[in-house]
Design an enzyme around this catalytic site. Structure first.
Site, PDB file in Angstrom:
ATOM      1  N   LYS A  52       1.461  -8.054  12.483  1.00 30.32           N
ATOM      2  CA  LYS A  52       1.121  -6.827  12.626  1.00 30.32           C
ATOM      3  C   LYS A  52      -0.260  -6.599  13.907  1.00 30.32           C
ATOM      4  O   LYS A  52      -0.087  -6.223  14.606  1.00 30.32           O
ATOM      5  CB  LYS A  52       0.541  -6.088  11.386  1.00 30.32           C
ATOM      6  CG  LYS A  52       1.520  -5.375  10.663  1.00 30.32           C
ATOM      7  CD  LYS A  52       0.976  -5.069   9.343  1.00 30.32           C
ATOM      8  CE  LYS A  52       2.128  -4.420   8.281  1.00 30.32           C
ATOM      9  NZ  LYS A  52       1.668  -4.245   6.950  1.00 30.32           N
ATOM     10  N   GLN A  96      -2.262  -3.309   2.492  1.00 32.43           N
ATOM     11  CA  GLN A  96      -1.017  -4.150   2.340  1.00 32.43           C
ATOM     12  C   GLN A  96      -0.670  -4.260   0.876  1.00 32.43           C
ATOM     13  O   GLN A  96      -1.654  -4.640   0.173  1.00 32.43           O
ATOM     14  CB  GLN A  96      -1.206  -5.663   2.900  1.00 32.43           C
ATOM     15  CG  GLN A  96      -0.246  -6.403   2.875  1.00 32.43           C
ATOM     16  CD  GLN A  96       1.090  -6.017   3.669  1.00 32.43           C
ATOM     17  OE1 GLN A  96       0.800  -5.847   4.839  1.00 32.43           O
ATOM     18  NE2 GLN A  96       2.253  -6.007   3.043  1.00 32.43           N
ATOM     19  N   ASP A 119       1.770   4.205   7.106  1.00 32.22           N
ATOM     20  CA  ASP A 119       2.883   3.670   6.285  1.00 32.22           C
ATOM     21  C   ASP A 119       3.498   4.873   5.538  1.00 32.22           C
ATOM     22  O   ASP A 119       4.676   4.521   4.958  1.00 32.22           O
ATOM     23  CB  ASP A 119       2.044   2.479   4.925  1.00 32.22           C
ATOM     24  CG  ASP A 119       2.532   1.376   4.710  1.00 32.22           C
ATOM     25  OD1 ASP A 119       3.737   0.976   5.897  1.00 32.22           O
ATOM     26  OD2 ASP A 119       2.050   0.572   4.236  1.00 32.22           O
TER      27      ASP A 119
END
Ligand code: NAD
Length: 323
Positions: A52, A96, A119
């Site tokens: 990422k 995460q 997200d």
């Protein structure tokens, strides 16, 4: 033989388009920034976070990585989220998952500012998606829809069957398909006669996590198959079955690495396979995504797209067309 949907190429093109839009924003004094928080040292998450960061910087955005030890307390993580929420350089925040067991995942995700929730897992974004309001869509599902639209154009009236009802893939994919005017069936581990349900699909999305669950004769001739599954299996198992699926490349090169908790273990030859028996399904389908190199690379590309969109919304700038 089915058309192979090249997610790797599509994702590269999307990243390039995001990069161009980012360069355009520079003239207006805006540089999108993505902050990623990683708690603990899960190797798969580590690979994903590294990828990422690399791709964020390559697109011309700021990347802020916060690596915290596994014993980080929930309050400490919430304090970091609060700082990122207030930081004007940060337009996208990603925590995460999975988080260590002592941390309440929902509490942390719902502490992220809704307009920075790239997200798309904040309950408000989930709700917005389901009522058809403007929302940042979860990245992997958004990637599936981009590939489907690219392959099929208008999806109106098509019967889509989604196998899997997880909050991160199955349910949001189904919501996006519904928004695209598909007739949607969601199948899951308790569905009866799964092969029969699948054979009714014009669009079959497999998001299960069971290697090669979907057989060739589950696929309706001409159907479009989107294989979200990323399963690492012993190569010997596949060779024994006479199956070459996944042999064409490995996760590192494809961008699938770590996309969903996959990391290459030490020792023993392994391959990545999807939830679909690719070799059999490609004989029947009209189009199909391979694993690796299908949906996997789309996730980070869509994360960059969401970060760009978030930056535009936060600064009151119209989102660039064509994304
Ligand atoms: P999950 O375990 O949270 O959910 C799996 C779903 O599949 C469940 O809803 C379950 O009901 C259903 N299921 C399980 N066994 C079944 C069976 N035998 N028949 C029918 N349905 C069954 O998994 P997830 O997080 O949604 O991920 C699914 C797959 O997608 C995994 O392989 C994962 O690695 C992959 N994935 C890929 C990406 C990506 O490409 N970027 C991102 C996320 C997940």
């Amino acid at each position: 033989m089915a058309t192979i949907i090249d997610g790797r190429a599509f994702a590269a093109d999307l990243r390039a388009r995001v990069g161009e839009a980012v360069a355009g924003l520079a003239a207006r004094g805006v540089r999108p920034g993505l902050a990623v928080a990683l708690v603990g040292d899960d190797p798969a998450s580590g690979v994903y976070v590294r990828n990422k960061g690399k791709q964020t910087r390559a697109a011309g955005m700021n990347s802020f990585e916060h690596k915290l030890p596994a014993d980080t307390g929930q309050d400490e993580l919430l304090a970091l989220v609060a700082r990122l929420n207030a930081d004007p350089q940060v337009h996208g925040i990603l925590v995460q998952l999975p988080l260590p067991a002592h941390i309440d995942e929902a509490k942390v995700i719902n502490a992220i500012r809704v307009d920075k929730d790239v997200d798309g897992f904040h309950f408000e974004n989930v709700g917005r998606l389901s009522v058809g309001a403007e929302a940042l869509p979860p990245c992997t599902p958004a990637g599936c829809l981009l590939l489907l639209r690219h392959q099929l154009g208008d999806l109106t009236g098509r019967h889509a069957v989604v196998i899997g009802r997880s909050n991160i893939v199955g349910k949001p994919v189904a919501q996006l398909l519904l928004r695209a005017h598909c007739t949607v069936t969601i199948a899951h581990s308790r569905t009866r006669d799964l092969p029969v349900v699948c054979r009714a699909a014009d669009i079959l999305v497999a998001a299960v996590g069971v290697p090669q669950l979907v057989k060739g004769d589950w696929v309706r001739p001409g159907a479009t198959v989107i294989d979200v599954g990323i399963n690492r299996v012993a190569a010997a198992d596949l060779d024994a079955a006479g199956d070459a699926a996944g042999a064409s490349g490995d996760a590192g090169a494809s961008g699938d690495a770590g996309a969903s908790g996959d990391a290459k273990p030490a020792g023993g030859a392994t391959r990545l396979v999807g939830d679909v028996d690719f070799a059999a399904a490609q004989q029947v389908a009209g189009a199909i995504t391979p694993v690796p190199g299908g949906v996997g690379p789309m996730t980070i590309a869509c994360l960059l797209r969401n970060t760009l969109l978030a930056a535009c919304r936060i600064h009151g700038i119209e989102a660039p067309a064509g994304l």
